[in-house]
Design a protein around this motif. Sequence first.
Motif, PDB file in Angstrom:
ATOM      1  N   ASN A 123       0.894  -1.027  -0.048  1.00  0.00           N
ATOM      2  CA  ASN A 123      -0.074   0.083  -0.124  1.00  0.00           C
ATOM      3  C   ASN A 123       0.867   1.547  -0.096  1.00  0.00           C
ATOM      4  O   ASN A 123       0.343   2.404  -0.081  1.00  0.00           O
ATOM      5  N   GLN A 124       2.132   1.133   0.106  1.00  0.00           N
ATOM      6  CA  GLN A 124       3.138   2.330   0.151  1.00  0.00           C
ATOM      7  C   GLN A 124       4.161   1.949  -0.693  1.00  0.00           C
ATOM      8  O   GLN A 124       4.425   0.864  -1.101  1.00  0.00           O
ATOM      9  N   LEU A 125       5.059   2.846  -1.178  1.00  0.00           N
ATOM     10  CA  LEU A 125       6.061   2.790  -2.025  1.00  0.00           C
ATOM     11  C   LEU A 125       7.227   2.163  -1.140  1.00  0.00           C
ATOM     12  O   LEU A 125       7.717   2.418   0.146  1.00  0.00           O
ATOM     13  N   THR A 126       7.634   0.953  -1.532  1.00  0.00           N
ATOM     14  CA  THR A 126       8.304  -0.007  -1.073  1.00  0.00           C
ATOM     15  C   THR A 126       9.404  -0.482  -2.307  1.00  0.00           C
ATOM     16  O   THR A 126       9.016  -0.795  -3.300  1.00  0.00           O
ATOM     17  N   SER A 127      10.973  -0.441  -1.902  1.00  0.00           N
ATOM     18  CA  SER A 127      11.781  -1.064  -2.703  1.00  0.00           C
ATOM     19  C   SER A 127      12.753  -2.172  -2.039  1.00  0.00           C
ATOM     20  O   SER A 127      12.985  -1.996  -0.755  1.00  0.00           O
ATOM     21  N   THR A 128      12.934  -3.120  -2.793  1.00  0.00           N
ATOM     22  CA  THR A 128      13.687  -4.186  -2.238  1.00  0.00           C
ATOM     23  C   THR A 128      14.775  -4.458  -3.215  1.00  0.00           C
ATOM     24  O   THR A 128      14.774  -4.790  -4.360  1.00  0.00           O
ATOM     25  N   LEU A 129      16.052  -4.417  -2.629  1.00  0.00           N
ATOM     26  CA  LEU A 129      17.405  -4.770  -3.112  1.00  0.00           C
ATOM     27  C   LEU A 129      17.999  -6.148  -2.580  1.00  0.00           C
ATOM     28  O   LEU A 129      18.117  -6.072  -1.553  1.00  0.00           O
ATOM     29  N   GLU A 130      18.363  -6.909  -3.641  1.00  0.00           N
ATOM     30  CA  GLU A 130      18.824  -8.090  -3.379  1.00  0.00           C
ATOM     31  C   GLU A 130      20.349  -8.413  -3.845  1.00  0.00           C
ATOM     32  O   GLU A 130      20.354  -8.289  -5.188  1.00  0.00           O
ATOM     33  N   LEU A 131      21.332  -8.508  -3.272  1.00  0.00           N
ATOM     34  CA  LEU A 131      22.753  -8.650  -3.861  1.00  0.00           C
ATOM     35  C   LEU A 131      23.343 -10.207  -3.467  1.00  0.00           C
ATOM     36  O   LEU A 131      23.085 -10.266  -2.257  1.00  0.00           O
ATOM     37  N   GLY A 132      23.916 -10.843  -4.412  1.00  0.00           N
ATOM     38  CA  GLY A 132      24.363 -12.133  -3.701  1.00  0.00           C
ATOM     39  C   GLY A 132      25.233 -12.585  -4.814  1.00  0.00           C
ATOM     40  O   GLY A 132      25.409 -12.347  -5.952  1.00  0.00           O
ATOM     41  N   THR A 133      26.156 -13.755  -4.237  1.00  0.00           N
ATOM     42  CA  THR A 133      26.803 -14.532  -5.043  1.00  0.00           C
ATOM     43  C   THR A 133      26.813 -16.073  -4.612  1.00  0.00           C
ATOM     44  O   THR A 133      26.677 -16.358  -3.532  1.00  0.00           O
ATOM     45  N   THR A 134      27.194 -16.780  -5.662  1.00  0.00           N
ATOM     46  CA  THR A 134      27.130 -18.384  -5.308  1.00  0.00           C
ATOM     47  C   THR A 134      28.595 -18.690  -5.817  1.00  0.00           C
ATOM     48  O   THR A 134      29.043 -18.457  -6.904  1.00  0.00           O
ATOM     49  N   THR A 135      29.138 -19.795  -5.161  1.00  0.00           N
ATOM     50  CA  THR A 135      30.157 -20.660  -5.429  1.00  0.00           C
ATOM     51  C   THR A 135      30.411 -21.987  -4.831  1.00  0.00           C
ATOM     52  O   THR A 135      29.961 -22.415  -3.992  1.00  0.00           O
TER      53      THR A 135
END
Length: 863
Positions: free
Chosen positions: A305-317
């Motif tokens: 219902n409101q402005l929401t941002s989600t950022l996801e940073l990742g690495t796999t090895t």
Amino acid sequence: MMSAKAWLWAVVPFLALLQGVKPADAQVSRLPEIESISTAAGTVVAQAPPTVERVNITDVQVRSTENGLALQLTTAPNAALKPIIQTSGNRWIATFENAALALPSGQSFQANNPTAEISQVQVQQVSNIQVQVEIISKSELPNVEIAPTAAGLSLTVLANGKTSSDTATRSDAESEEEEVVVTATRTEEPLKKVPRSITIINRQQIEEQSRLTRNLGDILANTVPGFSAPTQRTNTFGSTLRGRGISVLIDGVPQNGNLQSLPTQLTSIDPSAIERIEIVRGPNSIYGGQATGGTINIITRKPSNQLTSTLELGTTTALTGSEDKFGYNLQYQLSAKQGAVDLTTGIGLTTTGTFYDAEGDRIANSVSPDDTQILNGLLKVGVDLDPQQRLQFTATHYNNRRNNNLTEDASIDVIPGIQKARTLAIDGLQILGTTEGSYIRNTNVALDYTHQNLFGSKVQGQVYYRNNAFRGSGIPFDGRDFLGVIGRTPGESEQFGTRLQVNTPFNPDKTLQLLWGVDYNNEKSFQNIEVFDPEAFDASGGSVFRKIAERTFVPRYTVNDLGLFAQLQWDANDRLNLSGGLRYVNLGLKIDDYVTINDQAVQGGDRQFDTVAFNAGATYQLSDQLSAFASFSQGFSVPSFGFILREPPSGFTRVTDAIRLTEPQKVNNYEVGLRGRWSTVQASISGFYNTSDLGEDFRLVNNNLEIVRAPQRTYGVEATLDWQATKTLSFGGTLTWQEGENDEDEDGNFLALNSITVPPVKLTAYVENETLPGWRNRLQLLYSGNRDRAFQDGVDGGKISSYVTLDFISRIQLGQGELQIGIQNLLNTQYFPVYSQYFAPFFDSANYAGQGRTLSVTYRVTF
């Protein structure tokens, strides 16, 4: 002997899990003088009297629930806590007068990101006589319910859009949402009223499992009873539900293409775009054909219902690999609402590195998810036209590309015994005259309209378009022995369709309702073969591929699917629910004359198939917590015409000939089960038996797959268990046992189905612990059993051996976000998936090993 390093990997997570486990709170008398309070706006709801005795708060516990979040404040018996409520933006604040924190840990308590919607819960002493509880949401103002409990006071934070009417009061006075499903009946229906076996994977579970793999097929294998064991393949060939085919939907849009040369219905969307997955186990035709084993409905992300941002940073090895082993993940989602318009959008880029087995060898799997670059996008825009009407546009795009110079080494096929597949690097690889690499592209566009009350009925309509394109092999194959060419086979399917359904109640209480409507789907498909110069190939020693032509591999053909349905739902009384209905299916195949790659002339034409599929079911509430269900349902499907048309059997000269190979199948399914839902335990058990007069299976003949059409039956038992032992510790798991056979000669002598169609027994288990506030750990196990019945019947080329894998997932609140850690195959077990074990006796180059120990680290922040 296990090395010291391996012991360390095994023991450290267990030590983490065992820390911080606390006994359950003692149960004492309820406080009668406080009534439940529900707030979602800035009003003063209750105010403390001028003079009351000081109340000591001796413990604070926070836990996530399916309804949202539960906060428990523990006090002495008969100690009344009354709050003054204030709100500001996305902050809900309750101040308790004449209260004091008497916690073992000090004068404050804080939990960061306890749920996907709540960023922080804080309890602190703000003065000598005041305790303040602050709940901060990541989007809209939290909706909080307050109620007395036997141990003090309970605050329940309801998920977005939920109210107290959506919840059922538990015995310990903590509110819990009644689970609602859509897929089983095409309408919102409480799970306890559905006479089918259903699995629901929520957003939190999707996030957890994505720390181990972003391969949706393997996520389902790790969580869903009846689903086959993980294959670690982007091609979903080898993935079944209850030994039969799967129908996959994204927001109701069908993802199954009839072409099926490269079945990719589960390689069509990234987990970051998914809010929820509903799996209806067992044959049904409620959404149309192909669901002979079950239906998987993928529901995309919902707006806030409101402005929401989600950022996801990742690495796999890969922790066992030597080079090119790192992969990277970047995801961004935005959600907002302004007036009557809401928006949900997301974009992501994922690259996967090289996969290695437990022995440190590169995994030789031509359709592995490794060495891929995945671009995904989601756009959803909704408009509330008025309180009764809503219009919503949804678009998803998924592009999976793989490009390397490696292939399986076929030379090991002639070595005696069963060998582990190994990769072969083609030095100086050149592919000329066309693009390089393999790809899977999937685009969905849908427009949905809902009217909650049109002449007393709820009306839902949808129009959609889907485009799916693929090229399964990056490096062309030398098929001169059986196709006469060196080639590569890209294909494409295009679908458009519409759905209309009307839910009409017959009485004001809506205890008797009829769902009726129509579905239509039109699919156009084809597959070509790129032909490469044999002289350039031979002269280069197999490293130069120069495209010289492109020919038809599967001719262009059209499949039309029309369905008319009616479904009656009757709540006979408070305990008994009955349902039943039918669906009329009309399928049409249209194709022009064509010539196969082997120069076989086939006369085209039109073919029509139709049938009526029935279903009936009942649920009965044995108690408030336990229900029994029984059902009969029919599924309907046609075979992959593309598979038949590209290499038709000898004597197949006209499409209009009613040969056994092209006939549809109807599956009859019988199922009974029990489903229980208590305050700390949820469990289910079901048994099924299904038959078809003309089943669909495959066999290997001279290293080629052939379709087998014969009477078929499958049967089995499935069970699930989840137990919240304490507020910080939970256990659970699933069990699947199934068998199946067909009568290929129709002489009454049934032989076992192969071990890809009917996999061995599968057991999953987990233990999860909130080790410290803001730090959760999970260990999960998968056991795939032995199976030799098909080998004894001469169906499988060898016995299927068991294996066990253990995975570890950790979530740690760090700063304003959350650090997520996943370790796949924690003990670095060397094993072979059921898929590769099945093919190993026929050609070793398909006997690829499973992934060794693999680490994933992701940081996720919402702002």
